[in-house]
Design a protein around this motif. Structure first.
Motif, PDB file in Angstrom:
ATOM      1  N   GLU A 158       0.830  -1.206   0.000  1.00  0.00           N
ATOM      2  CA  GLU A 158       0.000   0.000   0.000  1.00  0.00           C
ATOM      3  C   GLU A 158       0.862   1.252   0.000  1.00  0.00           C
ATOM      4  O   GLU A 158       0.523   2.251  -0.630  1.00  0.00           O
ATOM      5  CB  GLU A 158      -0.953   0.006   1.200  1.00  0.00           C
ATOM      6  CG  GLU A 158      -2.105  -0.960   1.071  1.00  0.00           C
ATOM      7  CD  GLU A 158      -1.721  -2.388   1.433  1.00  0.00           C
ATOM      8  OE1 GLU A 158      -0.611  -2.608   1.977  1.00  0.00           O
ATOM      9  OE2 GLU A 158      -2.519  -3.288   1.147  1.00  0.00           O
ATOM     10  N   SER A 159       1.979   1.195   0.700  1.00  0.00           N
ATOM     11  CA  SER A 159       2.889   2.350   0.735  1.00  0.00           C
ATOM     12  C   SER A 159       3.432   2.644  -0.657  1.00  0.00           C
ATOM     13  O   SER A 159       3.548   3.811  -1.052  1.00  0.00           O
ATOM     14  CB  SER A 159       4.051   2.078   1.687  1.00  0.00           C
ATOM     15  OG  SER A 159       3.576   1.868   2.990  1.00  0.00           O
ATOM     16  N   ALA A 160       3.758   1.602  -1.397  1.00  0.00           N
ATOM     17  CA  ALA A 160       4.256   1.794  -2.764  1.00  0.00           C
ATOM     18  C   ALA A 160       3.177   2.389  -3.657  1.00  0.00           C
ATOM     19  O   ALA A 160       3.466   3.247  -4.504  1.00  0.00           O
ATOM     20  CB  ALA A 160       4.760   0.471  -3.333  1.00  0.00           C
ATOM     21  N   GLY A 165       1.146   7.159  -6.513  1.00  0.00           N
ATOM     22  CA  GLY A 165       0.169   8.223  -6.739  1.00  0.00           C
ATOM     23  C   GLY A 165       0.768   9.604  -6.495  1.00  0.00           C
ATOM     24  O   GLY A 165       0.512  10.552  -7.241  1.00  0.00           O
ATOM     25  N   PHE A 166       1.574   9.709  -5.442  1.00  0.00           N
ATOM     26  CA  PHE A 166       2.241  10.985  -5.153  1.00  0.00           C
ATOM     27  C   PHE A 166       3.166  11.380  -6.298  1.00  0.00           C
ATOM     28  O   PHE A 166       3.152  12.537  -6.753  1.00  0.00           O
ATOM     29  CB  PHE A 166       3.020  10.887  -3.841  1.00  0.00           C
ATOM     30  CG  PHE A 166       3.891  12.079  -3.574  1.00  0.00           C
ATOM     31  CD1 PHE A 166       3.339  13.263  -3.115  1.00  0.00           C
ATOM     32  CD2 PHE A 166       5.258  12.020  -3.800  1.00  0.00           C
ATOM     33  CE1 PHE A 166       4.143  14.373  -2.888  1.00  0.00           C
ATOM     34  CE2 PHE A 166       6.070  13.111  -3.568  1.00  0.00           C
ATOM     35  CZ  PHE A 166       5.512  14.299  -3.106  1.00  0.00           C
ATOM     36  N   PHE A 167       3.984  10.433  -6.755  1.00  0.00           N
ATOM     37  CA  PHE A 167       4.916  10.745  -7.837  1.00  0.00           C
ATOM     38  C   PHE A 167       4.185  11.005  -9.158  1.00  0.00           C
ATOM     39  O   PHE A 167       4.651  11.798  -9.976  1.00  0.00           O
ATOM     40  CB  PHE A 167       5.960   9.643  -8.003  1.00  0.00           C
ATOM     41  CG  PHE A 167       7.003   9.656  -6.930  1.00  0.00           C
ATOM     42  CD1 PHE A 167       7.734  10.799  -6.654  1.00  0.00           C
ATOM     43  CD2 PHE A 167       7.254   8.526  -6.185  1.00  0.00           C
ATOM     44  CE1 PHE A 167       8.699  10.827  -5.668  1.00  0.00           C
ATOM     45  CE2 PHE A 167       8.213   8.528  -5.186  1.00  0.00           C
ATOM     46  CZ  PHE A 167       8.937   9.686  -4.915  1.00  0.00           C
ATOM     47  N   LEU A 225      -0.911  -4.703 -10.757  1.00  0.00           N
ATOM     48  CA  LEU A 225      -0.126  -5.905 -11.016  1.00  0.00           C
ATOM     49  C   LEU A 225       0.593  -6.396  -9.767  1.00  0.00           C
ATOM     50  O   LEU A 225       0.670  -7.604  -9.523  1.00  0.00           O
ATOM     51  CB  LEU A 225       0.878  -5.660 -12.148  1.00  0.00           C
ATOM     52  CG  LEU A 225       0.271  -5.549 -13.539  1.00  0.00           C
ATOM     53  CD1 LEU A 225       1.358  -5.198 -14.555  1.00  0.00           C
ATOM     54  CD2 LEU A 225      -0.440  -6.824 -13.928  1.00  0.00           C
ATOM     55  N   GLY A 226       1.107  -5.475  -8.965  1.00  0.00           N
ATOM     56  CA  GLY A 226       1.765  -5.872  -7.727  1.00  0.00           C
ATOM     57  C   GLY A 226       0.808  -6.575  -6.773  1.00  0.00           C
ATOM     58  O   GLY A 226       1.150  -7.613  -6.192  1.00  0.00           O
ATOM     59  N   ALA A 227      -0.388  -6.042  -6.614  1.00  0.00           N
ATOM     60  CA  ALA A 227      -1.387  -6.669  -5.741  1.00  0.00           C
ATOM     61  C   ALA A 227      -1.830  -8.013  -6.306  1.00  0.00           C
ATOM     62  O   ALA A 227      -1.946  -9.003  -5.576  1.00  0.00           O
ATOM     63  CB  ALA A 227      -2.585  -5.744  -5.570  1.00  0.00           C
TER      64      ALA A 227
END
Length: 94
Positions: A2-4, A9-11, A28-30
């Protein structure tokens, strides 16, 4: 995980990443993580690690919830703290 996704989203907001690519990477990560633990439960049910995991109270709770309320379990598994890892394995074992 979730942090990633939050950092992505921030970037994307800072225009370092493209927004749709941040969404695809988070999805894809999830998906890969959940599929990995499902496959672990499905393929390695008798492995010592999975047998040890089965004895943990959190896993027992997840497995019981999966068997009594399979639809609700699958939909909420992702959002209950501590259930995401054991939930995929429990689903693979069921």
């Amino acid at each position: 995980g979730e942090s990633a996704a939050i950092l992505g989203g921030f970037f994307a907001h800072q225009q370092v990443f493209v927004l749709w690519q941040a969404f695809v990477a988070a999805f894809l990560g999830a998906f890969v993580g959940d599929t990995f633990f499902f496959t672990l439960g499905r393929s390695f049910a008798d492995h010592p690690y999975v047998r040890r995991l089965r004895r943990r109270p959190g896993f027992r709770r997840a497995y019981r919830l999966l068997n009594t309320h399979p639809n609700i379990f699958v939909l909420t598994n992702r959002y209950i703290y501590g259930m995401r890892l054991v939930g995929g394995i429990a689903a693979g074992l069921s």
